[in-house]
Design a protein around this motif. Sequence first.
Motif, PDB file in Angstrom:
ATOM      1  N   LEU A   1       0.788  -1.334  -0.018  1.00 38.39           N
ATOM      2  CA  LEU A   1       0.151   0.092  -0.078  1.00 38.39           C
ATOM      3  C   LEU A   1       1.072   1.233  -0.203  1.00 38.39           C
ATOM      4  CD1 LEU A   1      -2.435  -0.922   2.706  1.00 38.39           C
ATOM      5  CD2 LEU A   1      -2.523  -1.181   0.188  1.00 38.39           C
ATOM      6  N   LEU A   2       0.690   1.883  -0.942  1.00 39.33           N
ATOM      7  CA  LEU A   2       1.623   3.224  -1.375  1.00 39.33           C
ATOM      8  C   LEU A   2       0.857   4.464  -1.314  1.00 39.33           C
ATOM      9  CD1 LEU A   2       4.543   4.292  -1.985  1.00 39.33           C
ATOM     10  CD2 LEU A   2       3.940   3.768  -4.358  1.00 39.33           C
ATOM     11  N   ARG A   3       1.422   5.315  -0.201  1.00 42.15           N
ATOM     12  CA  ARG A   3       0.742   6.736  -0.504  1.00 42.15           C
ATOM     13  C   ARG A   3       1.536   7.390  -1.662  1.00 42.15           C
ATOM     14  NH1 ARG A   3       0.473  11.845   3.455  1.00 42.15           N
ATOM     15  NH2 ARG A   3      -1.047  13.101   2.222  1.00 42.15           N
ATOM     16  N   HIS A   4       0.604   8.281  -2.638  1.00 47.71           N
ATOM     17  CA  HIS A   4       1.167   8.673  -3.620  1.00 47.71           C
ATOM     18  C   HIS A   4       2.394   9.871  -3.069  1.00 47.71           C
ATOM     19  CE1 HIS A   4      -0.668  12.591  -2.404  1.00 47.71           C
ATOM     20  NE2 HIS A   4      -1.771  11.959  -1.991  1.00 47.71           N
ATOM     21  N   ALA A   5       3.191  10.309  -4.000  1.00 49.32           N
ATOM     22  CA  ALA A   5       4.149  11.165  -3.610  1.00 49.32           C
ATOM     23  C   ALA A   5       3.779  12.592  -3.425  1.00 49.32           C
ATOM     24  CB  ALA A   5       5.323  11.015  -5.007  1.00 49.32           C
ATOM     25  N   LYS A   6       4.684  13.350  -3.076  1.00 47.92           N
ATOM     26  CA  LYS A   6       4.279  14.833  -2.722  1.00 47.92           C
ATOM     27  C   LYS A   6       3.727  15.651  -4.036  1.00 47.92           C
ATOM     28  CE  LYS A   6       6.427  16.618   0.561  1.00 47.92           C
ATOM     29  NZ  LYS A   6       7.444  16.924   1.662  1.00 47.92           N
ATOM     30  N   ALA A   7       2.460  16.199  -3.789  1.00 47.45           N
ATOM     31  CA  ALA A   7       1.794  16.877  -4.703  1.00 47.45           C
ATOM     32  C   ALA A   7       1.604  18.402  -4.345  1.00 47.45           C
ATOM     33  CB  ALA A   7       0.285  16.324  -5.199  1.00 47.45           C
ATOM     34  N   GLU A   8       0.954  19.198  -5.277  1.00 44.22           N
ATOM     35  CA  GLU A   8       0.875  20.359  -5.053  1.00 44.22           C
ATOM     36  C   GLU A   8      -0.270  20.726  -3.927  1.00 44.22           C
ATOM     37  OE1 GLU A   8      -0.829  21.852  -8.801  1.00 44.22           O
ATOM     38  OE2 GLU A   8       1.052  21.880  -9.632  1.00 44.22           O
ATOM     39  N   LYS A   9      -1.175  19.690  -3.838  1.00 41.13           N
ATOM     40  CA  LYS A   9      -2.200  19.743  -2.797  1.00 41.13           C
ATOM     41  C   LYS A   9      -1.853  19.487  -1.505  1.00 41.13           C
ATOM     42  CE  LYS A   9      -5.373  16.529  -2.289  1.00 41.13           C
ATOM     43  NZ  LYS A   9      -5.130  16.190  -0.954  1.00 41.13           N
ATOM     44  N   ASN A  10      -0.465  19.056  -1.234  1.00 41.75           N
ATOM     45  CA  ASN A  10       0.203  18.785  -0.093  1.00 41.75           C
ATOM     46  C   ASN A  10       0.767  19.962   0.393  1.00 41.75           C
ATOM     47  OD1 ASN A  10       0.989  15.631  -1.573  1.00 41.75           O
ATOM     48  ND2 ASN A  10      -0.511  15.628   0.454  1.00 41.75           N
ATOM     49  N   LEU A  11       1.513  20.679  -0.462  1.00 39.61           N
ATOM     50  CA  LEU A  11       1.923  21.871  -0.213  1.00 39.61           C
ATOM     51  C   LEU A  11       0.901  22.811   0.544  1.00 39.61           C
ATOM     52  CD1 LEU A  11       4.350  22.506  -2.937  1.00 39.61           C
ATOM     53  CD2 LEU A  11       5.211  21.726  -0.575  1.00 39.61           C
ATOM     54  N   GLU A  12      -0.386  22.756  -0.043  1.00 36.37           N
ATOM     55  CA  GLU A  12      -1.504  23.420   0.327  1.00 36.37           C
ATOM     56  C   GLU A  12      -2.168  22.843   1.588  1.00 36.37           C
ATOM     57  OE1 GLU A  12      -3.617  23.738  -3.087  1.00 36.37           O
ATOM     58  OE2 GLU A  12      -2.410  25.037  -4.267  1.00 36.37           O
ATOM     59  N   LYS A  13      -1.978  21.810   2.044  1.00 38.09           N
ATOM     60  CA  LYS A  13      -2.072  20.985   3.045  1.00 38.09           C
ATOM     61  C   LYS A  13      -4.035  21.157   2.730  1.00 38.09           C
ATOM     62  CE  LYS A  13       1.020  22.516   6.474  1.00 38.09           C
ATOM     63  NZ  LYS A  13       1.435  22.974   7.896  1.00 38.09           N
ATOM     64  N   ARG A  14      -4.429  20.464   1.849  1.00 36.49           N
ATOM     65  CA  ARG A  14      -5.632  20.324   1.428  1.00 36.49           C
ATOM     66  C   ARG A  14      -6.136  18.833   1.643  1.00 36.49           C
ATOM     67  NH1 ARG A  14      -8.060  24.332  -0.942  1.00 36.49           N
ATOM     68  NH2 ARG A  14      -6.533  26.121  -1.711  1.00 36.49           N
TER      69      ARG A  14
ATOM     70  N   ILE B   1       1.137  -6.966  -5.780  1.00 38.84           N
ATOM     71  CA  ILE B   1       0.816  -5.845  -6.397  1.00 38.84           C
ATOM     72  C   ILE B   1       1.061  -4.627  -5.641  1.00 38.84           C
ATOM     73  CG2 ILE B   1      -1.264  -6.764  -7.790  1.00 38.84           C
ATOM     74  CD1 ILE B   1      -2.900  -5.874  -5.558  1.00 38.84           C
ATOM     75  N   VAL B   2       1.084  -3.458  -6.190  1.00 39.76           N
ATOM     76  CA  VAL B   2       1.245  -2.232  -5.540  1.00 39.76           C
ATOM     77  C   VAL B   2      -0.068  -1.403  -5.642  1.00 39.76           C
ATOM     78  CG1 VAL B   2       2.599  -0.121  -5.260  1.00 39.76           C
ATOM     79  CG2 VAL B   2       3.939  -2.119  -5.940  1.00 39.76           C
ATOM     80  N   ILE B   3      -0.521  -0.838  -4.557  1.00 44.27           N
ATOM     81  CA  ILE B   3      -1.929  -0.210  -4.855  1.00 44.27           C
ATOM     82  C   ILE B   3      -1.385   1.590  -4.315  1.00 44.27           C
ATOM     83  CG2 ILE B   3      -4.097   0.366  -3.794  1.00 44.27           C
ATOM     84  CD1 ILE B   3      -4.215  -2.512  -3.187  1.00 44.27           C
ATOM     85  N   VAL B   4      -1.529   2.117  -5.138  1.00 43.57           N
ATOM     86  CA  VAL B   4      -1.231   3.738  -5.172  1.00 43.57           C
ATOM     87  C   VAL B   4      -2.512   4.395  -4.759  1.00 43.57           C
ATOM     88  CG1 VAL B   4      -0.202   5.718  -5.844  1.00 43.57           C
ATOM     89  CG2 VAL B   4       0.481   3.484  -6.728  1.00 43.57           C
TER      90      VAL B   4
END
Length: 212
Positions: free
Chosen positions: A9-22, A153-156
């Motif tokens: 179980l993999l959390r997605h890599a850092k995205a724009e929404k993470n910078l905005e803490k959404r 399997i990897v689940i993102v």
Amino acid sequence: MKNYSCISLLRHAKAEKNLEKRHGGKGSSLISEGYLELDALIANLRLWDINYHKTLYVPRLQCEETARYISRKLNLEIAALSGLYPLNMGILDGLSDNEMQDKYPKYATLLSRCAEGNCEICELKIPQMENPVDFYNRGSSFLDSISPITESIVIVATRSILILLANILLGKTVERGGGYKVITWKNSDILTFKYDTEKPVVATNWSTVSLQ
């Protein structure tokens, strides 16, 4: 490689929404730091004794971009999970921490208490939010649909989906006293369950998420 059957179980890599803490919402593209995270993760995956076959991803842009990058680097099959989507947070969905605090301070506090483990998910009652029982049942139905696990399997996915699936695999439920808990899950962190017994077992040597 040994032919273990695993779900990672993999959390997605850092995205724009993470910078905005959404929280929740439609999703956003990965940022450059996110791809650096994935390069480090892929280096680990190549060292682990797992013969991955496929990458599955939740239909959010940050999850798709993460899954496509990993699949291209590791030469894996890839597929979207159209029926598995994140928890709808109701009036808080898509808002940043600051926006929640400004518009709905009562519910922002409640969400924080739940994230800190100071209330159960069944107590998380936010207007227009998806019923936790319905959310749990969606997760259970998905895991049933891919059983038995015969290939790794990897689940993102997003954090809400990963926490859901991990709790189900750990035998927890959303009812009061069911043990369902929020798990700290940073971007590009992975939790692997190994299927070499009757029940899935956490493979700590193939995980970067701590359940402590």
